[in-house]
Design an enzyme around this catalytic site. Sequence first.
Site: not given
Ligand code: ADP
Ligand code: AMP
Length: 221
Positions: A17, A92, A131, A163, A174
């Site tokens: 995302k 969410r 990540r 993270r 999660r």
């Molecule tokens: P989300 O926001 O849905 O949790 P991220 O955008 O942070 O996901 O992506 C999760 C991990 O996967 C990051 O380390 C990112 O660099 C990697 N990643 C994201 N999209 C792809 C893809 N299409 N192919 C390979 N790796 C990806």
């Molecule tokens: P993310 O970076 O999107 O994976 O979010 C990291 C963490 O922030 C989540 O696991 C939650 O603890 C909190 N968080 C982010 N967005 C939301 C949301 N819309 N509602 C509740 N908690 C959130």
Amino acid sequence: MANGCRLIILGPPGAGKGTQARQIALKIGVKHVDCGQVVRGEVTNETEFGRKAKEYMVSGRLVPDELIIGIMHKCLGQEECADGFLLDGFPRTVVQAKALDEFLDGCGVHLDYIICLEITEETAVKRLSSRRYCPKCGRVYNLLTMPPKVPGQCECGGKLEQRPDDMPETILNRMKVYEKETAPLIDFYSDRDGYLEFDGNKPGEEVSDEIVRAIREGGNC
Ligand code: ADP
Ligand code: AMP
């Protein structure tokens, strides 16, 4: 708040995302609002919200609806979101989605696109374990699939970190939270105009090309 394009991006943790939202927002010229990054910023700055949110975030649970809705309404009401936004990580829960609808209704606008990324659990877990992110600018990398040019360093010069919620036990928690709290949003949105699904398992550029093409061809904004 009447011009511009308003989008949300949904999908399980690790679906890409944040990675996609960053690219798409740049390409279509709207503000990328990363809810998780907002939460992390508040935790780092030890604000009142941050102190309340921290325990939820580090254990992989969702921050309570009333807290997150308040802070996101504040973000979306800012001038930089007036001409459109791409919301990543919000809503969410169904309660948050209803609050967002009400907020947008009150501004006389609506969501133009709901982008849903699908991914296998195995790929998501692999991606999250490798990540890395930059606490300074929020940019996300991956040690295996999207490594930084200089090891350990972001393009903005920041030092990359893992993270705390990307540890194995928290990742699994999660995923469970996603299935229970967030997956119902697919039913909530799937029959709306502008609902689009994409295969997030594909390489990043392929996914963003498909999304941007669908947005441009869709004609909603
Ligand atoms: P989300 O926001 O849905 O949790 P991220 O955008 O942070 O996901 O992506 C999760 C991990 O996967 C990051 O380390 C990112 O660099 C990697 N990643 C994201 N999209 C792809 C893809 N299409 N192919 C390979 N790796 C990806
Ligand atoms: P993310 O970076 O999107 O994976 O979010 C990291 C963490 O922030 C989540 O696991 C939650 O603890 C909190 N968080 C982010 N967005 C939301 C949301 N819309 N509602 C509740 N908690 C959130």
